[in-house]
Scaffold this motif. Structure first.
Motif: not given
Length: 152
Positions: A77-79, A89-98, A101-113
């Protein structure tokens, strides 16, 4: 100087629904409010998608567009995604993790640029804008997906 942002939100919906909606690139104009006017798939090869995003017009009526690549890993469950046409941009990278968890889904976005030296703005300015926008879009994801979950 590089920019780094790390944001997350909990969406009260099952992981499989959040994953499916968040990764449906063609629905992004509906999912990302006031962000994308169009999302066009160019190439699909298994879990790899290449697509063109076109922004809604800005205050001056300009529309920006670029090509990105997105590789999903349904088991983890990663992107991992990146801009292919990097523009200012010299670069733009995005990492996502799903994560379920109790109560639903944690969605995390990590952006490096990093912006190019000749860009008309600084990395700090972009980080501020992207940071505010990411939080707003995560809230939009929460609202949109929770509504979809209630209708399902």
């Amino acid at each position: 100087m590089s920019g780094h942002l790390d944001n997350d939100i909990v969406i009260a919906a099952p992981l499989d629904l959040v994953w499916r909606i968040a990764n449906d690139v063609e629905r992004w104009p509906e999912l990302f409010v006031d962000e994308y006017a169009a999302a066009e798939l160019i190439e699909v090869d298994g879990e790899r998608k290449v697509f063109r995003l076109t922004m809604v017009p800005d205050e001056q009526g300009r529309q920006r567009s670029w090509v990105s690549e997105r590789i999903t890993d349904p088991e983890r469950h990663t992107v991992n995604s990146r801009r292919v046409e990097t523009g200012p941009f010299l670069y733009m990278h995005i990492f996502q993790h799903f994560a379920e968890i109790p109560g639903g889904t944690r969605v995390r976005w990590v952006q490096d640029f990093e912006v190019l030296p000749e860009a008309p703005f600084t990395t700090e300015q972009v980080a501020d804008r992207i940071g505010r926008n990411s939080l707003a879009q995560l809230l939009r994801h929460k609202e949109f997906i929770e509504t979809e979950a209630a209708l399902a």
